[in-house]
Design an enzyme around this catalytic site. Structure first.
Site, PDB file in Angstrom:
ATOM      1  CB  SER A  39      -0.849   0.003   1.224  1.00  0.00           C
ATOM      2  OG  SER A  39      -0.227  -0.125   2.182  1.00  0.00           O
ATOM      3  CG  ASP A 346      -4.620   5.641   6.457  1.00  0.00           C
ATOM      4  OD1 ASP A 346      -3.285   5.470   6.848  1.00  0.00           O
ATOM      5  OD2 ASP A 346      -4.879   4.851   5.246  1.00  0.00           O
ATOM      6  CG  HIS A 349      -1.187   4.000   4.296  1.00  0.00           C
ATOM      7  ND1 HIS A 349      -2.418   3.637   4.635  1.00  0.00           N
ATOM      8  CD2 HIS A 349      -0.341   2.755   4.011  1.00  0.00           C
ATOM      9  CE1 HIS A 349      -2.345   1.971   4.415  1.00  0.00           C
ATOM     10  NE2 HIS A 349      -1.228   1.727   4.056  1.00  0.00           N
TER      11      HIS A 349
END
Ligand SMILES: *[C@@H]1O[C@H](CO)[C@@H](O)[C@H](O)[C@H]1NC(C)=O
Ligand SMILES: *[C@@H]1O[C@H](CO)[C@@H](O)[C@H](O)[C@H]1NC(C)=O
Ligand SMILES: *[C@@H]1O[C@H](CO)[C@@H](O)[C@H](O)[C@H]1NC(C)=O
Ligand SMILES: *[C@@H]1O[C@H](CO)[C@@H](O)[C@H](O)[C@H]1NC(C)=O
Ligand SMILES: *[C@@H]1O[C@H](CO)[C@@H](O)[C@H](O)[C@H]1NC(C)=O
Ligand SMILES: *[C@@H]1O[C@H](CO)[C@@H](O)[C@H](O)[C@H]1NC(C)=O
Length: 380
Positions: A39, A346, A349
């Site tokens: 991610s 978040d 990240h």
């Protein structure tokens, strides 16, 4: 190199960096960027392949800063790979799985292709499952991403010689990958001892992928290490402790988790040195994500981070603004007014602002080894 040569090069780099972060598209260093990972690097693979478009990553306010809508990137805006592409004067790296969506025009991957998937692990999902460790979002491990790459390579080059030529002018971004092997274990309630026991296998998975890419003709490979995970709101929340000695007083990060990330990074660098010795013609660059990010926690105000560094900009409340049952993008989560004042987006990240500064640290000099910056200058 003479000191004069070096300082001229440093001067050149400064010139380039100053212009890059104001006027992009100046440097013709590589012809394409090919990336693998998770991610931290996914520019839309899970988004374009997940049957479930209601995942929180795919909801506003994700993407609000630069793209102004969710794109499948785990941030408010651009990721490190986006800044690298812009630095190199290349288009943003398109997600490979987008090409499988027949309603969209077939992508041209000549200037880059991204195989990274949100949640991807270095080890295969079936192996992690034997320890009851599961990725919540994907089973597309590094090995599967490499298979995709081998399958699509003929669309870029047909003879071995052609492919070597193509790959020799590509920058390969190998990660970050491996972090989820640990995240899924630790955040899923497994002990640090268990997680540490398979760390050598994670390193081995990364190394064998690098070796295969070298066989195919890769000439420059950028390999990021793990982030200081003890600074992330998700980890701070899961492992909150009343024992003050567990925290680094200057950053508020959990020391034992950062030590674990550093252990991964040390083992990774030992392996990279070994590969360098076996393949002296290949440039393998270690990207020190750990210190590039940690410096922001060490002097947040100097970098414009006036928000609480232990809190996520976007999340479901609590001391770290992180709640695993109310994630950023879910109903009930709130978002800070100005993401550029926060390091973390978040819980897991970074914000675009932090990624931009990390990229600057990587490209400007001493957070890559050998220096990616000097490499680009020498190829000009
Ligand atoms: C394909 O792309 C279209 C347009 O962006 C989108 O609406 C659709 O959901 C995508 N299909 C899949 C399987 O992701
Ligand atoms: C899709 O994701 C949402 C949010 O994570 C979840 O509540 C829902 O059950 C998922 N739907 C399916 C069909 O997996
Ligand atoms: C991963 O594979 C397992 C076993 O096939 C399956 O149960 C699970 O739903 C898959 N997970 C995802 C996120 O696709
Ligand atoms: C390689 O050959 C295949 C099959 O003939 C063709 O479809 C493809 O376009 C070729 N790729 C290149 C880069 O020429
Ligand atoms: C997380 O959110 C849920 C749902 O709103 C709430 O019940 C729970 O108390 C929250 N947890 C924490 C630690 O704040
Ligand atoms: C890297 O750069 C920073 C700031 O420019 C400096 O403080 C630090 O000593 C440098 N580290 C190394 C290993 O050169």
């Amino acid at each position: 190199m003479s000191s004069m040569g070096w300082s001229f090069q440093a001067y050149l780099m400064n010139l380039i960096l100053v212009s890059v972060f104001i006027i992009p598209h100046v440097l013709g260093c590589f012809n394409s960027v090919i990336s693998f990972g998770d991610s931290l690097t996914d520019t839309g693979n899970l988004y374009n392949s997940s049957p479930n478009r209601s995942l929180h990553y795919f909801q506003p306010p994700y993407g609000e800063t630069y793209f102004h809508h969710p794109t499948g990137r785990c941030s408010d805006g651009r990721l490190i790979i986006d800044f690298i592409a812009q630095f190199l004067g290349l288009p943003l790296v398109p997600p490979f799985l987008q090409s499988l969506n027949s309603t969209q025009p077939v992508q041209n991957f000549e200037a880059g292709v991204n195989f990274a998937v949100i949640g991807a692990t270095g080890l295969d999902a079936s192996f992690l499952a034997t320890m009851e460790i599961h990725s919540p979002s994907t089973n597309n491990s590094l090995r599967i991403q490499l298979e995709w790459f081998k399958q699509m390579l003929p669309s870029l080059c047909n003879t071995s010689l052609d492919c070597k030529k193509f790959l020799s002018t590509s920058l390969i971004l190998m990660g970050s990958i491996g972090c989820n092997d640990y995240n899924d274990g630790l955040l899923g309630g497994k002990s640090i001892e268990l997680v540490r026991s398979y760390l050598p296998l994670v390193i081995e998975a990364i190394a064998s992928t690098i070796n295969e890419l070298i066989e195919l003709g890769a000439a420059t490979i950028l390999v990021p290490g793990n982030n200081p995970i003890g600074c992330l709101p998700s980890y701070l929340s899961k492992f909150e402790s009343s024992d003050k000695s567990q925290y680094d007083a200057s950053t508020g990060c959990l020391k034992w988790l950062n030590e674990f990330a550093q252990y991964h990074n040390e083992q990774l660098q030992i392996e990279l040195s070994r590969i360098r010795r076996l393949h002296p013609q290949v440039t393998i660059v270690y990207a020190d994500y750990y210190n590039a990010l940690l410096q922001l926690y060490q002097s947040p105000r100097q970098f414009g981070f006036t928000g609480e560094t232990s809190k996520a900009c976007c999340g479901g409340g609590g001391p770290y603004n992180f709640n695993s049952s109310v994630q950023c993008g879910n109903a009930g989560a709130t978002v800070c007014e100005n993401p550029s004042q926060f390091i973390n987006w978040d819980g897991m990240h970074c914000t675009e602002a932090a990624y931009r500064l990390m990229t600057k640290a990587l490209l400007q000099g001493n957070y890559t080894f050998p220096r990616l910056a000097s490499l680009c200058v020498s190829q000009m």
